[in-house]
Design a protein around this motif. Sequence first.
Motif, PDB file in Angstrom:
ATOM      1  N   ARG A  93       0.855  -1.190   0.000  1.00  0.00           N
ATOM      2  CA  ARG A  93       0.000   0.000   0.000  1.00  0.00           C
ATOM      3  C   ARG A  93       0.889   1.238   0.000  1.00  0.00           C
ATOM      4  NH1 ARG A  93      -3.611  -3.664   2.882  1.00  0.00           N
ATOM      5  NH2 ARG A  93      -5.801  -3.072   2.593  1.00  0.00           N
ATOM      6  N   GLU A  94       0.494   2.252  -0.774  1.00  0.00           N
ATOM      7  CA  GLU A  94       1.304   3.473  -0.846  1.00  0.00           C
ATOM      8  C   GLU A  94       1.301   4.197   0.491  1.00  0.00           C
ATOM      9  OE1 GLU A  94       3.519   4.597  -2.892  1.00  0.00           O
ATOM     10  OE2 GLU A  94       3.193   2.763  -4.044  1.00  0.00           O
ATOM     11  N   SER A  95       0.147   4.144   1.166  1.00  0.00           N
ATOM     12  CA  SER A  95       0.027   4.782   2.471  1.00  0.00           C
ATOM     13  C   SER A  95      -1.077   4.034   3.207  1.00  0.00           C
ATOM     14  CB  SER A  95      -0.339   6.256   2.296  1.00  0.00           C
ATOM     15  OG  SER A  95      -0.548   6.843   3.569  1.00  0.00           O
ATOM     16  N   TYR A  96      -0.971   3.974   4.525  1.00  0.00           N
ATOM     17  CA  TYR A  96      -1.993   3.271   5.284  1.00  0.00           C
ATOM     18  C   TYR A  96      -2.177   3.954   6.620  1.00  0.00           C
ATOM     19  CZ  TYR A  96      -4.836  -0.783   6.680  1.00  0.00           C
ATOM     20  OH  TYR A  96      -5.866  -1.607   7.067  1.00  0.00           O
ATOM     21  N   GLU A  97      -3.410   4.198   6.972  1.00  0.00           N
ATOM     22  CA  GLU A  97      -3.725   4.915   8.202  1.00  0.00           C
ATOM     23  C   GLU A  97      -2.870   6.170   8.354  1.00  0.00           C
ATOM     24  OE1 GLU A  97      -3.688   1.876  11.245  1.00  0.00           O
ATOM     25  OE2 GLU A  97      -5.718   1.263  10.706  1.00  0.00           O
ATOM     26  N   GLY A  98      -2.728   6.868   7.237  1.00  0.00           N
ATOM     27  CA  GLY A  98      -2.085   8.176   7.265  1.00  0.00           C
ATOM     28  C   GLY A  98      -0.568   8.165   7.210  1.00  0.00           C
ATOM     29  N   SER A  99       0.043   6.980   7.099  1.00  0.00           N
ATOM     30  CA  SER A  99       1.506   6.961   7.089  1.00  0.00           C
ATOM     31  C   SER A  99       2.073   6.137   5.932  1.00  0.00           C
ATOM     32  CB  SER A  99       2.040   6.376   8.406  1.00  0.00           C
ATOM     33  OG  SER A  99       3.437   6.194   8.301  1.00  0.00           O
ATOM     34  N   PRO A 100       3.046   6.675   5.212  1.00  0.00           N
ATOM     35  CA  PRO A 100       3.737   5.893   4.182  1.00  0.00           C
ATOM     36  C   PRO A 100       4.744   4.911   4.778  1.00  0.00           C
ATOM     37  CG  PRO A 100       4.692   8.094   4.306  1.00  0.00           C
ATOM     38  CD  PRO A 100       3.533   8.073   5.276  1.00  0.00           C
ATOM     39  N   CYS A 101       4.951   4.988   6.086  1.00  0.00           N
ATOM     40  CA  CYS A 101       5.875   4.062   6.761  1.00  0.00           C
ATOM     41  C   CYS A 101       5.136   3.041   7.622  1.00  0.00           C
ATOM     42  CB  CYS A 101       6.890   4.832   7.604  1.00  0.00           C
ATOM     43  SG  CYS A 101       8.038   5.818   6.625  1.00  0.00           S
ATOM     44  N   ASN A 102       3.845   2.879   7.379  1.00  0.00           N
ATOM     45  CA  ASN A 102       3.055   1.857   8.071  1.00  0.00           C
ATOM     46  C   ASN A 102       3.552   0.463   7.663  1.00  0.00           C
ATOM     47  OD1 ASN A 102       0.533  -0.052   8.161  1.00  0.00           O
ATOM     48  ND2 ASN A 102      -0.067   1.697   9.409  1.00  0.00           N
ATOM     49  N   HIS A 103       3.285  -0.532   8.516  1.00  0.00           N
ATOM     50  CA  HIS A 103       3.715  -1.902   8.195  1.00  0.00           C
ATOM     51  C   HIS A 103       3.140  -2.398   6.879  1.00  0.00           C
ATOM     52  CE1 HIS A 103      -0.141  -3.902   9.190  1.00  0.00           C
ATOM     53  NE2 HIS A 103      -0.301  -2.838   9.948  1.00  0.00           N
ATOM     54  N   ALA A 104       2.010  -1.849   6.464  1.00  0.00           N
ATOM     55  CA  ALA A 104       1.364  -2.286   5.217  1.00  0.00           C
ATOM     56  C   ALA A 104       2.003  -1.661   3.975  1.00  0.00           C
ATOM     57  CB  ALA A 104      -0.129  -1.946   5.267  1.00  0.00           C
ATOM     58  N   CYS A 105       3.015  -0.830   4.176  1.00  0.00           N
ATOM     59  CA  CYS A 105       3.635  -0.077   3.072  1.00  0.00           C
ATOM     60  C   CYS A 105       5.100  -0.432   2.851  1.00  0.00           C
ATOM     61  CB  CYS A 105       3.545   1.427   3.347  1.00  0.00           C
ATOM     62  SG  CYS A 105       1.911   1.986   3.848  1.00  0.00           S
ATOM     63  N   VAL A 106       5.605  -1.405   3.610  1.00  0.00           N
ATOM     64  CA  VAL A 106       7.045  -1.699   3.605  1.00  0.00           C
ATOM     65  C   VAL A 106       7.592  -1.946   2.201  1.00  0.00           C
ATOM     66  CG1 VAL A 106       8.801  -3.303   4.438  1.00  0.00           C
ATOM     67  CG2 VAL A 106       6.833  -2.767   5.859  1.00  0.00           C
ATOM     68  N   MET A 107       6.894  -2.772   1.430  1.00  0.00           N
ATOM     69  CA  MET A 107       7.461  -3.139   0.129  1.00  0.00           C
ATOM     70  C   MET A 107       7.208  -2.066  -0.926  1.00  0.00           C
ATOM     71  SD  MET A 107       9.145  -5.673   1.020  1.00  0.00           S
ATOM     72  CE  MET A 107       9.844  -6.155  -0.576  1.00  0.00           C
ATOM     73  N   ALA A 108       6.226  -1.206  -0.680  1.00  0.00           N
ATOM     74  CA  ALA A 108       6.063  -0.037  -1.562  1.00  0.00           C
ATOM     75  C   ALA A 108       7.272   0.873  -1.408  1.00  0.00           C
ATOM     76  CB  ALA A 108       4.772   0.706  -1.231  1.00  0.00           C
ATOM     77  N   ARG A 109       7.759   1.016  -0.190  1.00  0.00           N
ATOM     78  CA  ARG A 109       8.951   1.842   0.041  1.00  0.00           C
ATOM     79  C   ARG A 109      10.195   1.146  -0.533  1.00  0.00           C
ATOM     80  NH1 ARG A 109       5.109   4.166   1.269  1.00  0.00           N
ATOM     81  NH2 ARG A 109       5.438   4.587  -0.926  1.00  0.00           N
ATOM     82  N   ALA A 110      10.292  -0.164  -0.339  1.00  0.00           N
ATOM     83  CA  ALA A 110      11.482  -0.885  -0.819  1.00  0.00           C
ATOM     84  C   ALA A 110      11.593  -0.811  -2.337  1.00  0.00           C
ATOM     85  CB  ALA A 110      11.441  -2.345  -0.359  1.00  0.00           C
TER      86      ALA A 110
END
Length: 284
Positions: free
Chosen positions: A137-154
Amino acid sequence: MSITHFLDLRAEFRDARRAAAAILPVPYDATSTWKKGADRGPAAILEASTQVELYDVESDTEPHLHGIVTLKPLTVDGPPEAMADAVQARVAGILRQDQLPVILGGEHSVTIGAVRAAAEAFPELSVLQIDAHADTRESYEGSPCNHACVMARARELCPIVQVGIRSLDASERPHLDEERVFWAHEIGDGDRWMERAVSLLGPQVYVTIDVVGFDPSLMPATGTPEPGGMSWQQVTGLLGAVAASRRVVGFDVVELLPQPGDHACDFLAAKLVHRFLAMIFAAR
Ligand SMILES: [Mn+2]
């Protein structure tokens, strides 16, 4: 506060100046969605590790002879962005000392800073993810560093390969590179999927292992257990194939949610760290 050293090693085998690997506990759990408690994961893994045999059967080696130092836990009281920055700084320091960083989570967001540090140090980095969730996910619950966004950042930093995936939001799928996704339901018992997964990785690899990648019959101790996961043999087989043919520059084990009365999952996570270290050192 006294700390538990990984494998309960004697002082000579955990000398920071000579250790080939550094264990960094990151007991962080701020963004997890359902069951809380991943912040207790690192301590449970370290405690269980004191019961792991130092000798690794399959590699016929004793990885602790290379030296394994256990660092003071990194505690961050703040949003995941602050935690990612703190992890990045600590992991960059470990890499500068030519040590292999091993991060113990904590929720999966602890990986973001570690991957950033690895990508800065290793220009030909790839990230291998073992997980049930795509975490793209690009962002989750308002944060791009949420656990659901890890591989989007990687994937913003380097090529990624995702293994064991069986849960995601429909909106994530169009953005996946399906060549590089190994769905849990398509992973067989043979080695062919494994060879293909490894072939998609560059020469330097950071491995992130979310314990939910394992089947919940083996690993129920995680926040959102997903049926249909990977076996011990599949996961360690893949890790062995990566260690044998690529330079593993760091790894993490995240999302263990220790259950009172169940020590098997804590032990599995501790043994996994030990096995992977054995395979990495044996390949050097
Ligand atoms: Mn995950």
